[in-house]
Design a protein around this motif. Sequence first.
Motif, PDB file in Angstrom:
ATOM      1  N   CYS A  46      37.774  51.425  54.680  1.00 46.01           N
ATOM      2  CA  CYS A  46      38.040  52.251  53.504  1.00 46.01           C
ATOM      3  C   CYS A  46      37.854  53.737  53.832  1.00 46.01           C
ATOM      4  N   THR A  47      36.808  54.065  54.544  1.00 44.62           N
ATOM      5  CA  THR A  47      36.550  55.456  54.919  1.00 44.62           C
ATOM      6  C   THR A  47      37.648  55.978  55.848  1.00 44.62           C
ATOM      7  N   ARG A  48      38.060  55.154  56.816  1.00 43.33           N
ATOM      8  CA  ARG A  48      39.126  55.557  57.730  1.00 43.33           C
ATOM      9  C   ARG A  48      40.418  55.843  56.975  1.00 43.33           C
ATOM     10  N   ILE A  49      40.782  54.956  56.058  1.00 45.25           N
ATOM     11  CA  ILE A  49      42.005  55.135  55.273  1.00 45.25           C
ATOM     12  C   ILE A  49      41.895  56.385  54.405  1.00 45.25           C
ATOM     13  N   ASN A  58      45.898  49.112  49.588  1.00 43.35           N
ATOM     14  CA  ASN A  58      46.212  48.012  48.671  1.00 43.35           C
ATOM     15  C   ASN A  58      45.949  46.667  49.323  1.00 43.35           C
ATOM     16  N   ASP A  59      46.312  46.527  50.590  1.00 43.45           N
ATOM     17  CA  ASP A  59      46.066  45.277  51.309  1.00 43.45           C
ATOM     18  C   ASP A  59      44.564  44.990  51.391  1.00 43.45           C
ATOM     19  N   VAL A  97      39.787  41.991  49.201  1.00 45.51           N
ATOM     20  CA  VAL A  97      38.484  42.011  48.533  1.00 45.51           C
ATOM     21  C   VAL A  97      38.574  41.280  47.190  1.00 45.51           C
ATOM     22  N   ASP A  98      39.592  41.593  46.405  1.00 47.83           N
ATOM     23  CA  ASP A  98      39.759  40.951  45.098  1.00 47.83           C
ATOM     24  C   ASP A  98      39.945  39.442  45.220  1.00 47.83           C
ATOM     25  N   THR A  99      40.731  39.020  46.207  1.00 49.80           N
ATOM     26  CA  THR A  99      40.964  37.585  46.400  1.00 49.80           C
ATOM     27  C   THR A  99      39.666  36.862  46.712  1.00 49.80           C
ATOM     28  N   GLN A 100      38.884  37.404  47.636  1.00 44.43           N
ATOM     29  CA  GLN A 100      37.624  36.753  48.001  1.00 44.43           C
ATOM     30  C   GLN A 100      36.653  36.747  46.820  1.00 44.43           C
ATOM     31  N   GLN A 101      36.611  37.848  46.099  1.00 42.76           N
ATOM     32  CA  GLN A 101      35.726  37.937  44.930  1.00 42.76           C
ATOM     33  C   GLN A 101      36.160  36.918  43.867  1.00 42.76           C
ATOM     34  N   ASN A 102      37.446  36.787  43.632  1.00 41.20           N
ATOM     35  CA  ASN A 102      37.943  35.837  42.632  1.00 41.20           C
ATOM     36  C   ASN A 102      37.714  34.395  43.052  1.00 41.20           C
ATOM     37  N   LEU A 103      37.858  34.109  44.349  1.00 41.51           N
ATOM     38  CA  LEU A 103      37.574  32.754  44.825  1.00 41.51           C
ATOM     39  C   LEU A 103      36.127  32.372  44.512  1.00 41.51           C
ATOM     40  N   TYR A 114      38.154  57.024  47.831  1.00 43.58           N
ATOM     41  CA  TYR A 114      39.610  56.896  47.975  1.00 43.58           C
ATOM     42  C   TYR A 114      40.314  57.333  46.684  1.00 43.58           C
ATOM     43  N   GLU A 115      39.777  56.916  45.548  1.00 42.29           N
ATOM     44  CA  GLU A 115      40.375  57.292  44.263  1.00 42.29           C
ATOM     45  C   GLU A 115      40.335  58.802  44.059  1.00 42.29           C
ATOM     46  N   GLN A 116      39.275  59.455  44.516  1.00 45.74           N
ATOM     47  CA  GLN A 116      39.214  60.917  44.445  1.00 45.74           C
ATOM     48  C   GLN A 116      40.301  61.540  45.314  1.00 45.74           C
TER      49      GLN A 116
END
Length: 178
Positions: free
Chosen positions: A21-24, A45-46, A51-57, A92-94
Motif C-alpha cells: 500500500c505504501t509503495r503504491i 483496487n486489486d 483484503v475485502d475477499t479475505q475479510q468477507n470469507l 492512499y485516499e489522501q
Amino acid sequence: MTTFQDMQYERLDKEKIATTCTRITEAFKKAASLEEQDRLMTEMNDLLNHVDTQQNLVYIRHSIDTNDAFYKQEKAYLDDLMPELEEYFNAYEQALVTATYRRALEEKWGKQLFRLAEVKTKTFHPDIIPELQQENKLTTEYAQLIASASIPFKGEERTLSQLAPLNRTKTGAYAKRQ
C-alpha cells in the motif's frame, strides 16, 4: 465456476499489505502521467479486493458457526488488524484527493470514488485505532451472543435466526397480501 466452499482463505499479512500500500501510494503521488496513476489505481483496487475477499470469507464463515475455533481466532485477528491497515489505506485516499490527474481519473473511475475518499480522510486519524479495534471486538461479541441465544419454541430449542421466518409483521410478503 468457483463456489463459496471452494474459496481459499489466506490470512492477511499486515507487513506485506502495508508495504504494498505504501509503495503504491508513494508511486501514485510521484506519477508523471495519467496512465501511470490509472495503472496504480488498478493495482490498489486489486490489493483492496484481496483484503475485502479475505475479510468477507472470515466474516461469513465465522457467522455460519461462531463456535468454529479457527474462524473465531481469525475474526479476532482481523478485528485488530483492519483498523491498523486503515492508516495505510487512508494515506492512499489522501493521495487520491490531491491527485495531479484527478479530473481525468474521475471521468474513468467516477466522481463518487473521490468523494468517498474525501470523506474518509476527514473521518480517520491514527489516534482512533484503539477505539476502532474495541468497536470491532464488541461487535463480534454481540454477534456471538446473538448467535448463541437459544429460545424454547413449540417444544424445541431455536436460535434467533431460526425464529426470524416465523415473525409475522406488516412488512415483506405479509404486507403485500393485505
